[in-house]
Motif scaffolding. Structure first.
Motif, short mmCIF file in Angstrom:
data_model
loop_
_atom_site.label_atom_id
_atom_site.label_comp_id
_atom_site.label_asym_id
_atom_site.label_seq_id
_atom_site.Cartn_x
_atom_site.Cartn_y
_atom_site.Cartn_z
N PRO A 1 3.90 53.43 16.92
CA PRO A 1 3.53 52.23 17.60
C PRO A 1 4.81 51.84 18.60
N GLN A 2 4.30 51.18 19.45
CA GLN A 2 5.14 50.77 20.62
C GLN A 2 6.30 49.90 19.95
N GLU A 3 5.97 48.79 19.30
CA GLU A 3 6.78 47.98 18.68
C GLU A 3 8.05 48.76 18.03
N ARG A 4 7.53 49.82 17.16
CA ARG A 4 8.65 50.57 16.68
C ARG A 4 9.57 51.25 17.57
N LYS A 5 9.01 52.09 18.28
CA LYS A 5 9.61 52.80 19.34
C LYS A 5 10.74 51.89 19.94
N GLN A 6 10.56 50.60 20.31
CA GLN A 6 11.52 49.92 20.87
C GLN A 6 12.60 49.57 19.72
N ILE A 7 12.11 49.37 18.42
CA ILE A 7 13.31 49.07 17.69
C ILE A 7 14.16 50.19 17.39
N TRP A 8 13.55 51.55 17.29
CA TRP A 8 14.34 52.67 17.05
C TRP A 8 15.23 53.07 18.25
N LYS A 9 14.70 52.68 19.47
CA LYS A 9 15.49 53.09 20.54
C LYS A 9 16.79 51.98 20.53
N ARG A 10 16.46 50.74 20.12
CA ARG A 10 17.61 49.89 20.03
C ARG A 10 18.40 50.17 19.06
N LEU A 11 18.13 50.76 17.71
CA LEU A 11 19.03 51.31 16.94
C LEU A 11 19.56 52.44 17.19
N GLY A 12 19.12 53.25 18.15
CA GLY A 12 19.76 54.59 18.49
C GLY A 12 19.45 55.68 17.53
N VAL A 13 18.04 55.54 17.01
CA VAL A 13 17.72 56.46 15.74
C VAL A 13 16.63 57.27 16.10
N LEU A 14 16.55 57.54 17.40
CA LEU A 14 15.35 58.56 17.78
C LEU A 14 15.90 59.90 17.81
N PRO A 15 14.95 60.72 17.08
CA PRO A 15 15.41 62.00 16.61
C PRO A 15 15.17 62.93 17.71
N ARG A 16 15.82 64.11 17.61
CA ARG A 16 15.76 65.42 18.56
C ARG A 16 14.40 66.14 17.89
N SER A 17 14.55 66.68 17.02
CA SER A 17 13.85 67.70 16.24
C SER A 17 14.14 67.78 14.80
#
Ligand code: XCC
Length: 653
Positions: A177-193
């Protein structure tokens, strides 16, 4: 029974008294009489278990140690403190689970490619999922046929498993969900693989690596997102591409599905690829005829663990039991062959198999068993798949003639069940997410809770699963389930439409009207994504954050390292967890108050990690936290309170 205190780990008597399935009880007693060793004997022999290990305070991440954190020695030799040791242990457990599901995903995804190129003899049955993913991944499908598009989709899924450079993961982009993507981006926790995060986690936690436990906590979230969107979504949807999207069906489950005068073949593990072929061969005229020739009236196929869940969901193949029941199932003496693929196949299985002359056939090069017949499936070289599957079916059937039939003891317990609740099936039966949301808002359904995960000998076998779920449906909470928990609930009759009887009056009426059970068995553990998708859709439909919805993730009997990632995946999405046993989630060193007798007399203490998971730390980041409660009735109460609080905050009655 407070499982943190060694002296009070459940003993044989507790298990026999509390385990809800009388077939398991019968088998446990029978095997004890026969002098056949099971997990219960080995659990007893291991007591008392190491208190440091139980609390996550043992560090074995280098060869200076092992080090144990205590009041006397608050740091390991390298200087690691409690926070670092505990958090490193948790995140390492998570990536071990990630590796397991990743290997599962890898096999299924490679099979799509081989099938699309005509080398593996499978017709892709999940056409709908192929086109959906192609659209979500924004692939150019102009003028391409199903196989070509399926192959491209599969390569995207492989990239999610193995990308080494920064860049969005296909699945995460498509379904988070969009709201989560923003949170994860802000936390710097978006993964690569998947692969990258496994590497990075092991790197961060090795000797002289990361000394900041909060950075490891971030890596925990990052790894969980890789776990969720590459290995869970990847396995679940790739399997749907190959074998189709399940639809609900009625069947019978439990030990009594085995038949004395039939060939009984159990299938066990996680990856449903080779077993699909074996099933096809078992149903062929040649093998059916062979069964008659060896003197059997027919062939029964029974499922265990997640492979069982997969076949149950797609074909209504009866399931028998879960990870801790595998020895008991073989103890019936009625199993001619057990065919195992990957994961959750315990070495104890072969010990019991040898006592009863059961043929053990291994089909995965990663899961070898000494003394078993090994007929491996190699997803990259599937040329012999048909021939090998036929060989497995033949060996299994032929062993009927060889076995000692005097030792047969099949508990005569069968249970009706309705399974096959894919994401689509759940939406369809209710009439869409809008309708489910309406039922939630008006309180016909108070909340949706997914109760999942393994078994552990640290609670009386299956007791917590069944007790918690009974209490939840009584309170009007709809339950979804997968994995070993689902076997407990299936065998307890809670997944049959008739179980509506046990639900609150409003949930009962709804279930009866729709002809569905109040507990929906959605599939194997990787299919927790089906529940997650439903949660995501419902929050979007309600126009609120996932963290605000009356949902919860419950793991009453965690066992495998894979469960850590399951829980943290839901946490990262804002869905709080309740776990029945804290390991390897950090536990404070519990101190007994003077003259202590009960759970209330425990002083749980506190440390930074407990505070992070169960207090404000994680909650501030993602809006969810972990509750730990080993007593199932109290656990159900905690869940109800959580759901109630969410409803009140939303202004829902
Ligand atoms: Fe756990 Fe997954 Fe294994 Fe059962 S089978 S023990 S991981 S619940 Ni999946």
């Amino acid at each position: 029974l407070y499982p943190l205190l060694n002296a009070e780990m459940p003993g044989r008597e507790d298990v026999l008294e509390l385990t809800p399935n009388r077939a398991s009880k019968e088998m446990l007693e029978h095997l004890a009489e026969q002098g056949v060793e099971t997990f219960l004997d080995r659990f007893e022999a291991q007591q008392p278990q190491c208190g440091f290990g139980l609390r996550g305070l043992c560090c074995r991440m280098c060869q200076w140690g092992p080090c144990r954190i205590s009041e006397k020695a608050p740091r390991g030799i390298c200087g690691r403190d409690l926070n670092l040791v505990v958090m490193s242990n948790i995140v390492r457990a998570l990536v071990a689970g990630l590796a397991a599901h990743g290997r599962h995903a890898h096999e299924v995804i490679l099979t799509i490619i081989e099938a699309a190129e005509g080398r593996a003899n499978f017709k892709l049955k999940g056409e709908q999922r192929v086109w959906e993913l192609a659209e979500k991944f924004q692939l150019d499908t102009q003028g391409k046929d199903l196989s070509a598009v399926a192959k491209e989709v599969a390569f995207c899924l492989l990239e999610d498993l193995g990308r080494m450079t920064a860049g969005p993961m296909y699945m995460l982009e498509a379904y988070a969900p969009q709201e989560r993507k923003q949170i994860w981006k802000r936390l710097g926790v978006l993964p690569r693989s998947a692969s990258y995060e496994v590497m990075e986690t092991l790197h961060m936690t090795t000797l002289g690596g990361c000394s900041d436990w909060t950075a490891l906590a971030e890596q925990e979230l990052r790894s969980a997102l890789a776990y969720c969107y590459s290995t869970l979504f990847g396995s679940s949807m790739a399997t749907e591409i190959l074998f189709g999207i399940p639809k609900p069906k009625i069947t019978q489950v439990n030990y009594g599905v085995l038949k004395e005068d039939h060939v009984n073949i159990l299938v066990h593990g996680h990856s449903p690829v080779m077993v699909e072929k074996i099933l096809e061969k078992i149903n062929s005229p040649e093998i059916q005829e062979l069964a008659r020739t060896v003197g059997a009236k027919g062939i029964v196929v029974g499922g265990m663990c997640c492979t069982g869940d997969e076949l149950l969901a797609r074909y209504g193949i009866p399931t028998v039991t879960n990870i801790m029941g595998q020895e008991l199932a073989l103890g019936t003496g009625a199993v001619d062959a057990v065919v195992v693929d990957m994961q959750c196949v315990i070495p104890g299985l072969k010990i019991v198999a040898d006592c009863f002359g059961t043929e053990v056939i291994t089909t995965c090069n990663s899961n070898r068993i000494p003394g078993a017949t090994h007929i491996p499936f190699d997803a990259e070289n599937p040329a012999n798949l048909d021939e090998d599957a036929l060989k497995v079916a033949r060996i299994a059937v032929e062993s009927f003639a060889k076995r000692d039939r005097s030792k047969i003891r099949i508990p005569q317990v069968t249970t009706k069940a309705m399974a096959g609740w894919s994401y689509e099936a759940i939406k369809d039966v209710f009439g869409g997410t809008g309708e489910i949301l309406r039922l939630l808002r008006e309180g016909t359904i108070k909340g949706i809770v997914t109760v999942v995960g393994c078994n552990t000998p640290k609670v009386p076998y299956e007791y917590n699963h069944v007790t918690i779920v009974r209490k939840l449906i009584e309170s009007g909470i709809l339950v979804t389930t997968t994995g070993c928990c689902s076997h407990a609930l299936l065998n307890a009759g809670l997944c049959a439409p008739e179980a509506a009887e046990y639900a609150s009056s409003s949930l009962k009426e709804l279930c009866q009207q729709l002809g569905i059970p109040p507990v929906l068995a959605v599939g194997g553990c990787v299919d927790n994504t089906r529940t997650l998708r439903l949660f995501i859709d419902l929050a979007e439909e309600a126009g609120v954050s996932l963290a605000d919805m009356p949902f919860m993730f419950v793991g009453p009997e965690p066992g495998n390292e894979k469960t850590v990632g399951q829980g943290v995946s839901f946490l990262a999405h804002g869905v709080s967890n309740l776990v029945g046993f804290p390991a390897p989630i950090p536990v404070p060193v519990p101190k007994l108050k003077e003259n202590a007798e009960t759970h209330d007399d425990l002083d749980p203490g506190i440390n930074d990690i407990v505070d992070f998971f169960g207090g404000e730390g994680l909650y501030e980041k993602v809006g969810a936290k972990v509750f730990t409660e080993p007593y199932p009735k109290l656990a159900a109460q905690t869940i109800r309170m959580h759901i109630r609080r969410k409803r009140l905050a939303l202004g829902w009655k």
